[in-house]
Design an enzyme around this catalytic site. Structure first.
Site, mmCIF file in Angstrom:
data_model
loop_
_atom_site.group_PDB
_atom_site.id
_atom_site.type_symbol
_atom_site.label_atom_id
_atom_site.label_comp_id
_atom_site.label_asym_id
_atom_site.label_seq_id
_atom_site.Cartn_x
_atom_site.Cartn_y
_atom_site.Cartn_z
ATOM 1 N N THR A 205 40.656 52.999 41.218
ATOM 2 C CA THR A 205 39.488 53.414 40.201
ATOM 3 C C THR A 205 38.462 54.024 41.039
ATOM 4 O O THR A 205 38.228 53.656 42.235
ATOM 5 C CB THR A 205 38.970 52.147 39.424
ATOM 6 O OG1 THR A 205 39.818 51.551 38.784
ATOM 7 C CG2 THR A 205 37.723 52.679 38.703
ATOM 8 N N ARG A 233 47.669 49.034 27.490
ATOM 9 C CA ARG A 233 46.509 48.138 28.052
ATOM 10 C C ARG A 233 45.383 48.951 28.583
ATOM 11 O O ARG A 233 45.761 49.969 29.231
ATOM 12 C CB ARG A 233 47.198 47.253 29.373
ATOM 13 C CG ARG A 233 45.894 46.516 29.885
ATOM 14 C CD ARG A 233 45.459 47.091 31.055
ATOM 15 N NE ARG A 233 44.471 46.006 31.714
ATOM 16 C CZ ARG A 233 43.751 46.744 32.474
ATOM 17 N NH1 ARG A 233 43.608 47.947 32.872
ATOM 18 N NH2 ARG A 233 43.007 45.842 33.430
ATOM 19 N N VAL A 234 44.388 48.767 28.264
ATOM 20 C CA VAL A 234 42.949 49.346 28.633
ATOM 21 C C VAL A 234 42.179 48.414 29.151
ATOM 22 O O VAL A 234 41.899 47.165 28.727
ATOM 23 C CB VAL A 234 42.297 49.995 27.456
ATOM 24 C CG1 VAL A 234 40.947 50.741 27.855
ATOM 25 C CG2 VAL A 234 43.282 51.188 26.891
ATOM 26 N N GLY A 235 41.576 48.706 30.518
ATOM 27 C CA GLY A 235 40.655 47.894 31.116
ATOM 28 C C GLY A 235 39.118 48.399 30.891
ATOM 29 O O GLY A 235 39.129 48.702 29.813
ATOM 30 N N ASP A 236 38.529 48.001 31.877
ATOM 31 C CA ASP A 236 36.975 48.403 31.598
ATOM 32 C C ASP A 236 36.719 49.464 31.968
ATOM 33 O O ASP A 236 35.321 50.125 31.465
ATOM 34 C CB ASP A 236 36.283 47.337 32.814
ATOM 35 C CG ASP A 236 36.797 47.773 34.158
ATOM 36 O OD1 ASP A 236 37.839 47.855 34.587
ATOM 37 O OD2 ASP A 236 35.757 47.661 35.115
#
Ligand code: SD4
Length: 348
Positions: A205, A233-236
């Site tokens: 990131t 899946r999606v993160g922050d």
């Protein structure tokens, strides 16, 4: 009488002068323009952003987008199409951007597009929405003129993925220094000790926050997400208030690490609110990190989260759960500096 009138006249004249001096003194102490990015791999990103910030009227928004694009462009890197795939072998990208007027845009689980950060900016500027996801995001990107790239893994990602497939263990570990294998070669900069066994960095990131010469803040965050995540899946990172937040009156924050834990505490929004209450960027980042650790101190031993923040004075700071999270700061022509963040758990 004469001298009293004289005194009153002088006080009336000098008061605004004094407050002008005070304001001026405060203003001259502001460090700007400035750009801060996650990791030491943020140094070349800052260099690209810095070129924009140095231009007359260079905008922080353009600077952070240019920086993010530059790392999305790199082949065999942990961000963008060169990044690691999900556990089905697909590279799905998340990105978001936020300007100085609470405008924001985000794409999630976007495939085939080289510059998700620019698609996020188009979502912000050309749609009434903030977030577009998956096929819809791709459709919007193609309609906006972005080119569809082939579904191929970079050489590094393919190698890492094949290695991962041998065990197919779903155990995301991001940047915890003590888990580095002994004798591994480090590459990537002065504080780059955190790699998978094959030598590729185990973080994915790039978060970048900047203040321009006009004093306006903006931020960008772009990622291929956690390596070998579940498809979808999606993160922050693409979530405003979790992976990135900007309030032009106060400051900006972004971060890297285990997205699920950042979402739980709305990490970057929390940091900006802490700065609003007078905390320094480092103190604010520390509070957010400690809140994550407090939720589950035992589990926190196994994952990393690191935040960076800047305030309107151009002060910057960072904090992480584990030792090993570093960040890059550029506010002069000297090429910038890499700093190691303080952490809750010290270096082992
Ligand atoms: C995520 N926050 O998808 C990202 C991963 C990351 O360095 O920061 N990796 O949860």
């Amino acid at each position: 009488m004469q001298s009293r009138r004289h005194f009153i006249r002088w006080s009336a004249l000098s008061l605004p002068l004094l407050s002008f001096r005070k304001a001026f003194a405060k203003r001259s102490a502001v460090t700007k323009p400035i750009v801060v990015s996650t990791w030491d791999s943020g140094l070349p990103v800052n260099a690209v952003a810095w070129k924009v910030l140095k231009q007359p009227n260079g905008r922080a928004l353009d600077a952070v987008e240019a920086g993010a694009r530059s790392i999305e462009d790199t082949v065999n890197c942990c961000v963008g199409l060169g990044g690691n795939p999900d556990r089905d072998g697909k590279v799905t990208l998340d990105a978001c951007i936020m300007d100085d007027k609470f405008n924001c845009g985000s794409v999630m689980a976007l495939q085939h597009i080289k510059h998700p950060i620019s698609v996020a900016r188009k979502v912000m500027e050309n749609t009434p929405h903030v977030q577009l996801v998956g096929d819809g995001a791709l459709q919007f990107a193609l309609e906006s003129g972005f080119q569809k790239e082939p579904d191929t893994l970079s050489a590094d990602a393919e190698k890492t993925y094949k290695e991962w497939l041998k065990k197919s263990e779903y155990k995301p570990i991001i940047n915890i220094e003590q888990q580095q294998s002994k004798g591994q070669k480090t590459k990537g900069g002065p504080f780059a000790p955190n790699f998978f066994d094959d030598g590729t960095p185990n973080h994915d990131t790039m978060g970048t926050i900047a203040m321009d010469a006009a004093g306006n803040l903006s931020g960008a965050c772009t990622t291929s997400g956690m390596a070998f995540k579940m498809h979808g899946r999606v993160g922050d990172s693409p979530i405003i208030g979790s992976g990135l937040y900007v309030d032009n009156e106060v400051g900006a924050a972004t971060g890297s690490g285990q997205g699920e834990e950042v979402i739980r505490v709305a990490g970057t929004h929390l940091i900006v609110e802490m700065m609003r209450m007078g905390k320094s960027p480092e103190e604010a980042c520390k509070i957010a990190v400690e809140r994550i650790v407090k939720i589950n101190p035992t589990k926190a031993k196994d994952f990393q989260v690191g935040f960076i923040a800047i305030n309107k004075q151009g002060e910057y700071g960072a904090y992480s759960i584990h030792h090993g999270f570093n960040y890059s700061v550029t506010h002069t022509d000297d090429g910038g500096k890499v700093f190691m963040a303080k952490s809750v758990f010290p270096k082992k």
